[in-house]
Design a protein around this motif. Structure first.
Motif, PDB file in Angstrom:
ATOM      1  N   LYS A   1     -23.064   5.942 -21.846  1.00 42.67           N
ATOM      2  CA  LYS A   1     -22.630   4.735 -22.564  1.00 42.67           C
ATOM      3  C   LYS A   1     -21.876   5.118 -23.830  1.00 42.67           C
ATOM      4  N   GLY A   2     -20.739   4.488 -24.032  1.00 44.78           N
ATOM      5  CA  GLY A   2     -19.920   4.776 -25.203  1.00 44.78           C
ATOM      6  C   GLY A   2     -18.926   5.905 -24.996  1.00 44.78           C
ATOM      7  N   ARG A   3     -19.083   6.673 -23.924  1.00 43.54           N
ATOM      8  CA  ARG A   3     -18.169   7.788 -23.633  1.00 43.54           C
ATOM      9  C   ARG A   3     -17.364   7.548 -22.366  1.00 43.54           C
ATOM     10  N   PHE A   4     -17.940   6.839 -21.410  1.00 38.52           N
ATOM     11  CA  PHE A   4     -17.276   6.590 -20.129  1.00 38.52           C
ATOM     12  C   PHE A   4     -16.848   5.130 -20.061  1.00 38.52           C
ATOM     13  N   ARG A   5     -15.754   4.887 -19.373  1.00 38.58           N
ATOM     14  CA  ARG A   5     -15.277   3.525 -19.176  1.00 38.58           C
ATOM     15  C   ARG A   5     -14.953   3.320 -17.709  1.00 38.58           C
ATOM     16  N   ASN A   6     -15.539   2.300 -17.125  1.00 34.27           N
ATOM     17  CA  ASN A   6     -15.411   1.978 -15.703  1.00 34.27           C
ATOM     18  C   ASN A   6     -14.547   0.729 -15.567  1.00 34.27           C
ATOM     19  N   SER A   7     -13.493   0.802 -14.766  1.00 34.13           N
ATOM     20  CA  SER A   7     -12.649  -0.370 -14.562  1.00 34.13           C
ATOM     21  C   SER A   7     -12.243  -0.447 -13.096  1.00 34.13           C
ATOM     22  N   ARG A   8     -11.923  -1.639 -12.642  1.00 34.68           N
ATOM     23  CA  ARG A   8     -11.515  -1.804 -11.246  1.00 34.68           C
ATOM     24  C   ARG A   8     -10.182  -2.526 -11.195  1.00 34.68           C
ATOM     25  N   ASP A   9      -9.395  -2.138 -10.216  1.00 32.40           N
ATOM     26  CA  ASP A   9      -8.088  -2.739 -10.004  1.00 32.40           C
ATOM     27  C   ASP A   9      -8.104  -3.398  -8.632  1.00 32.40           C
ATOM     28  N   ASN A  10      -8.275  -4.709  -8.611  1.00 32.52           N
ATOM     29  CA  ASN A  10      -8.364  -5.427  -7.337  1.00 32.52           C
ATOM     30  C   ASN A  10      -7.033  -5.446  -6.583  1.00 32.52           C
ATOM     31  N   ALA A  11      -5.948  -5.209  -7.281  1.00 25.93           N
ATOM     32  CA  ALA A  11      -4.641  -5.175  -6.615  1.00 25.93           C
ATOM     33  C   ALA A  11      -4.455  -3.869  -5.846  1.00 25.93           C
ATOM     34  N   LYS A  12      -5.072  -2.789  -6.345  1.00 20.04           N
ATOM     35  CA  LYS A  12      -4.929  -1.480  -5.711  1.00 20.04           C
ATOM     36  C   LYS A  12      -6.169  -1.068  -4.925  1.00 20.04           C
ATOM     37  N   ASP A  13      -7.212  -1.902  -4.953  1.00 21.32           N
ATOM     38  CA  ASP A  13      -8.475  -1.593  -4.267  1.00 21.32           C
ATOM     39  C   ASP A  13      -9.047  -0.253  -4.738  1.00 21.32           C
ATOM     40  N   GLU A  14      -9.047  -0.046  -6.040  1.00 12.10           N
ATOM     41  CA  GLU A  14      -9.591   1.196  -6.549  1.00 12.10           C
ATOM     42  C   GLU A  14     -10.387   0.963  -7.826  1.00 12.10           C
ATOM     43  N   VAL A  15     -11.252   1.931  -8.105  1.00 14.06           N
ATOM     44  CA  VAL A  15     -12.057   1.927  -9.318  1.00 14.06           C
ATOM     45  C   VAL A  15     -11.749   3.205 -10.088  1.00 14.06           C
ATOM     46  N   ILE A  16     -11.616   3.070 -11.386  1.00 11.22           N
ATOM     47  CA  ILE A  16     -11.293   4.196 -12.261  1.00 11.22           C
ATOM     48  C   ILE A  16     -12.459   4.462 -13.189  1.00 11.22           C
ATOM     49  N   LEU A  17     -12.824   5.731 -13.336  1.00  9.78           N
ATOM     50  CA  LEU A  17     -13.839   6.126 -14.304  1.00  9.78           C
ATOM     51  C   LEU A  17     -13.178   7.059 -15.315  1.00  9.78           C
TER      52      LEU A  17
ATOM     53  N   MET B   1     -13.550   9.321 -18.497  1.00 13.41           N
ATOM     54  CA  MET B   1     -14.647  10.054 -19.117  1.00 13.41           C
ATOM     55  C   MET B   1     -14.124  10.786 -20.351  1.00 13.41           C
ATOM     56  N   HIS B   2     -14.768  10.533 -21.474  1.00 13.54           N
ATOM     57  CA  HIS B   2     -14.351  11.134 -22.745  1.00 13.54           C
ATOM     58  C   HIS B   2     -15.530  11.855 -23.385  1.00 13.54           C
ATOM     59  N   SER B   3     -15.211  12.699 -24.368  1.00 15.22           N
ATOM     60  CA  SER B   3     -16.255  13.453 -25.091  1.00 15.22           C
ATOM     61  C   SER B   3     -17.206  14.129 -24.113  1.00 15.22           C
ATOM     62  N   LEU B   4     -16.625  14.781 -23.125  1.00 13.76           N
ATOM     63  CA  LEU B   4     -17.437  15.387 -22.070  1.00 13.76           C
ATOM     64  C   LEU B   4     -18.290  16.533 -22.606  1.00 13.76           C
ATOM     65  N   GLU B   5     -19.462  16.639 -22.023  1.00 15.40           N
ATOM     66  CA  GLU B   5     -20.442  17.648 -22.411  1.00 15.40           C
ATOM     67  C   GLU B   5     -20.787  18.497 -21.191  1.00 15.40           C
ATOM     68  N   PRO B   6     -21.275  19.718 -21.396  1.00 12.48           N
ATOM     69  CA  PRO B   6     -21.666  20.536 -20.236  1.00 12.48           C
ATOM     70  C   PRO B   6     -22.662  19.823 -19.314  1.00 12.48           C
ATOM     71  N   GLU B   7     -23.491  18.971 -19.884  1.00  9.59           N
ATOM     72  CA  GLU B   7     -24.464  18.225 -19.077  1.00  9.59           C
ATOM     73  C   GLU B   7     -23.815  17.194 -18.167  1.00  9.59           C
ATOM     74  N   ASP B   8     -22.545  16.924 -18.358  1.00  9.28           N
ATOM     75  CA  ASP B   8     -21.820  15.997 -17.489  1.00  9.28           C
ATOM     76  C   ASP B   8     -21.310  16.679 -16.217  1.00  9.28           C
ATOM     77  N   SER B   9     -21.465  17.977 -16.120  1.00  7.76           N
ATOM     78  CA  SER B   9     -20.978  18.715 -14.953  1.00  7.76           C
ATOM     79  C   SER B   9     -21.746  18.311 -13.700  1.00  7.76           C
ATOM     80  N   GLY B  10     -21.040  18.304 -12.577  1.00 15.23           N
ATOM     81  CA  GLY B  10     -21.662  17.979 -11.308  1.00 15.23           C
ATOM     82  C   GLY B  10     -20.638  17.433 -10.338  1.00 15.23           C
ATOM     83  N   ILE B  11     -21.134  17.045  -9.184  1.00 15.90           N
ATOM     84  CA  ILE B  11     -20.267  16.379  -8.200  1.00 15.90           C
ATOM     85  C   ILE B  11     -20.375  14.878  -8.431  1.00 15.90           C
ATOM     86  N   TYR B  12     -19.237  14.235  -8.560  1.00 23.25           N
ATOM     87  CA  TYR B  12     -19.181  12.802  -8.816  1.00 23.25           C
ATOM     88  C   TYR B  12     -18.818  12.068  -7.534  1.00 23.25           C
ATOM     89  N   PHE B  13     -19.613  11.048  -7.223  1.00 19.89           N
ATOM     90  CA  PHE B  13     -19.427  10.248  -6.015  1.00 19.89           C
ATOM     91  C   PHE B  13     -19.203   8.784  -6.388  1.00 19.89           C
TER      92      PHE B  13
END
Length: 124
Positions: free
Chosen positions: A62-78, A80-92
C-alpha cells in the motif's frame, strides 16, 4: 487466458510496470487479482481490481503499488515503485470467479484462471 509481462531486474528503490493482458471472457464483468510468490513462501495476494470499484491493496504494498484497469484494452496494469528486495518473486494475475465476498479478495481459491507469471527481482 491471462498473460503477464513487464517483469525484470531492478535495484532497490526502482520501479517496474507489470501488465496483465486478458482474452476469452468479458473483461468488464470480472475482477482481476495480483499475487506474488517468493521461493519457499506461500503465494501472497497483493492487489485486487474489482470490475467496478476502487482497487484493494495488501498492507505490504500500500502506498507503493498502483493497480489500474483498462476496459478498452482488456488489461490490468500494476505500477510498482520504491521496490524492495522483499518484493522479489514471481508475479501472477488471476481472474476472480465471483464478485461476492470482496473482503476475501486475497484468497487464491476464489480465482479460477491464472497467468503463467512473470519474474521480478529486486537486488543491488
Amino acid at each position: 487466458q491471462l498473460v503477464e509481462s513487464g517483469g525484470g531486474s531492478v535495484q532497490p528503490g526502482g520501479s517496474l510496470r507489470l501488465s496483465c493482458a486478458t482474452s476469452g471472457f468479458t473483461f468488464a464483468y470480472f475482477g482481476i487479482g495480483w499475487f506474488r510468490q517468493a521461493p519457499g513462501k506461500e503465494r501472497e495476494g497483493i492487489s485486487y481490481s474489482p470490475a467496478d470499484q476502487a482497487p484493494y491493496y495488501a498492507d505490504s504494498v500500500k502506498g507503493r503499488f498502483r493497480n489500474s484497469r483498462d476496459n478498452a484494452k482488456d488489461e490490468v496494469i500494476l505500477e510498482m515503485h520504491s521496490l524492495e528486495p522483499e518484493d522479489s518473486g514471481i508475479y501472477f494475475c488471476a481472474r476472480r470467479r465471483t464478485s461476492r465476498w470482496e473482503d476475501q479478495w486475497a484468497d487464491s481459491l476464489t480465482y479460477d484462471i491464472w497467468g503463467q507469471g512473470t519474474q521480478v527481482t529486486v537486488s543491488s
